[in-house]
Design a protein around this motif. Sequence first.
Motif, PDB file in Angstrom:
ATOM      1  N   SER A   7       7.998  -5.883 -12.464  1.00 48.26           N
ATOM      2  CA  SER A   7       7.371  -4.732 -11.755  1.00 48.26           C
ATOM      3  C   SER A   7       7.159  -4.892 -10.244  1.00 48.26           C
ATOM      4  CB  SER A   7       6.023  -4.576 -12.286  1.00 48.26           C
ATOM      5  OG  SER A   7       5.189  -3.675 -11.671  1.00 48.26           O
ATOM      6  N   VAL A   8       6.891  -6.162  -9.912  1.00 50.40           N
ATOM      7  CA  VAL A   8       6.780  -6.558  -8.556  1.00 50.40           C
ATOM      8  C   VAL A   8       8.303  -6.465  -7.851  1.00 50.40           C
ATOM      9  CG1 VAL A   8       6.312  -8.341  -6.935  1.00 50.40           C
ATOM     10  CG2 VAL A   8       4.737  -8.026  -8.825  1.00 50.40           C
ATOM     11  N   LEU A   9       9.078  -6.907  -8.327  1.00 52.04           N
ATOM     12  CA  LEU A   9      10.469  -7.074  -7.696  1.00 52.04           C
ATOM     13  C   LEU A   9      11.108  -5.655  -7.590  1.00 52.04           C
ATOM     14  CD1 LEU A   9      12.103  -9.896  -9.495  1.00 52.04           C
ATOM     15  CD2 LEU A   9      11.111  -9.829  -7.096  1.00 52.04           C
ATOM     16  N   GLU A  10      10.735  -4.660  -8.543  1.00 46.91           N
ATOM     17  CA  GLU A  10      11.414  -3.175  -8.636  1.00 46.91           C
ATOM     18  C   GLU A  10      10.397  -2.445  -7.495  1.00 46.91           C
ATOM     19  OE1 GLU A  10      10.729  -1.908 -12.814  1.00 46.91           O
ATOM     20  OE2 GLU A  10      12.772  -2.872 -13.525  1.00 46.91           O
ATOM     21  N   ASN A  11       9.138  -2.887  -7.287  1.00 52.68           N
ATOM     22  CA  ASN A  11       8.515  -1.972  -6.408  1.00 52.68           C
ATOM     23  C   ASN A  11       8.206  -2.689  -5.122  1.00 52.68           C
ATOM     24  OD1 ASN A  11       7.761   0.350  -8.057  1.00 52.68           O
ATOM     25  ND2 ASN A  11       6.888  -1.552  -9.154  1.00 52.68           N
ATOM     26  N   ILE A  12       8.961  -3.891  -4.868  1.00 57.19           N
ATOM     27  CA  ILE A  12       8.954  -4.282  -3.432  1.00 57.19           C
ATOM     28  C   ILE A  12       9.345  -3.817  -2.232  1.00 57.19           C
ATOM     29  CG2 ILE A  12      10.808  -5.880  -3.499  1.00 57.19           C
ATOM     30  CD1 ILE A  12       9.008  -7.984  -2.713  1.00 57.19           C
ATOM     31  N   GLU A  13      10.418  -2.876  -2.569  1.00 59.50           N
ATOM     32  CA  GLU A  13      10.900  -2.081  -1.480  1.00 59.50           C
ATOM     33  C   GLU A  13       9.693  -1.030  -0.920  1.00 59.50           C
ATOM     34  OE1 GLU A  13      13.760   0.802  -4.071  1.00 59.50           O
ATOM     35  OE2 GLU A  13      14.289  -1.234  -3.461  1.00 59.50           O
ATOM     36  N   HIS A  14       8.843  -0.766  -1.782  1.00 57.32           N
ATOM     37  CA  HIS A  14       7.865   0.416  -1.539  1.00 57.32           C
ATOM     38  C   HIS A  14       6.704  -0.303  -0.763  1.00 57.32           C
ATOM     39  CE1 HIS A  14      10.346   2.960  -3.942  1.00 57.32           C
ATOM     40  NE2 HIS A  14      10.413   2.264  -4.687  1.00 57.32           N
ATOM     41  N   MET A  15       6.713  -1.549  -0.668  1.00 59.74           N
ATOM     42  CA  MET A  15       5.243  -2.230  -0.192  1.00 59.74           C
ATOM     43  C   MET A  15       5.274  -2.199   1.479  1.00 59.74           C
ATOM     44  SD  MET A  15       5.243  -5.225  -3.086  1.00 59.74           S
ATOM     45  CE  MET A  15       3.989  -6.315  -2.246  1.00 59.74           C
ATOM     46  N   THR A  16       4.321  -2.117   1.934  1.00 61.11           N
ATOM     47  CA  THR A  16       4.168  -2.324   3.292  1.00 61.11           C
ATOM     48  C   THR A  16       4.391  -3.874   3.658  1.00 61.11           C
ATOM     49  OG1 THR A  16       1.917  -2.782   3.651  1.00 61.11           O
ATOM     50  CG2 THR A  16       2.597  -0.512   3.532  1.00 61.11           C
ATOM     51  N   SER A  17       4.628  -4.258   4.950  1.00 60.82           N
ATOM     52  CA  SER A  17       4.770  -5.538   5.484  1.00 60.82           C
ATOM     53  C   SER A  17       3.479  -6.248   5.005  1.00 60.82           C
ATOM     54  CB  SER A  17       4.995  -5.728   6.890  1.00 60.82           C
ATOM     55  OG  SER A  17       6.286  -5.174   7.044  1.00 60.82           O
ATOM     56  N   SER A  18       2.271  -5.648   5.120  1.00 65.75           N
ATOM     57  CA  SER A  18       1.114  -6.150   4.986  1.00 65.75           C
ATOM     58  C   SER A  18       0.772  -6.506   3.720  1.00 65.75           C
ATOM     59  CB  SER A  18      -0.205  -5.212   5.407  1.00 65.75           C
ATOM     60  OG  SER A  18      -0.162  -5.295   6.857  1.00 65.75           O
ATOM     61  N   GLU A  19       1.150  -5.494   2.654  1.00 71.95           N
ATOM     62  CA  GLU A  19       1.228  -5.652   1.029  1.00 71.95           C
ATOM     63  C   GLU A  19       2.202  -6.845   0.845  1.00 71.95           C
ATOM     64  OE1 GLU A  19       0.116  -1.217  -0.311  1.00 71.95           O
ATOM     65  OE2 GLU A  19       2.220  -1.685   0.113  1.00 71.95           O
TER      66      GLU A  19
END
Length: 73
Positions: A7-19
């Motif tokens: 889940s983290v790897l699939e959504n990492i591109e949607h995360m901000t730099s801070s996240e």
Amino acid sequence: MSKALKSVLENIEHMTSSEKALAAHCLLSSLEEKPNDDVDSAWLALSQARSKELVAGEVKAVSWEQIKSQIVK
């Protein structure tokens, strides 16, 4: 691969730099087996020594703006 990691790897591109930074911090912190008291003691001693130097006028404070300008050069 666990569902959590996937889940983290699939959504990492949607995360901000801070996240991303927070997630990295949490992951790295979770690897620590126990706190290192020697490191904490060393940092405390260093910060106290630096504070005494500053109060005694042995060193001068440098503003963040001055530091940034030196980094950018």
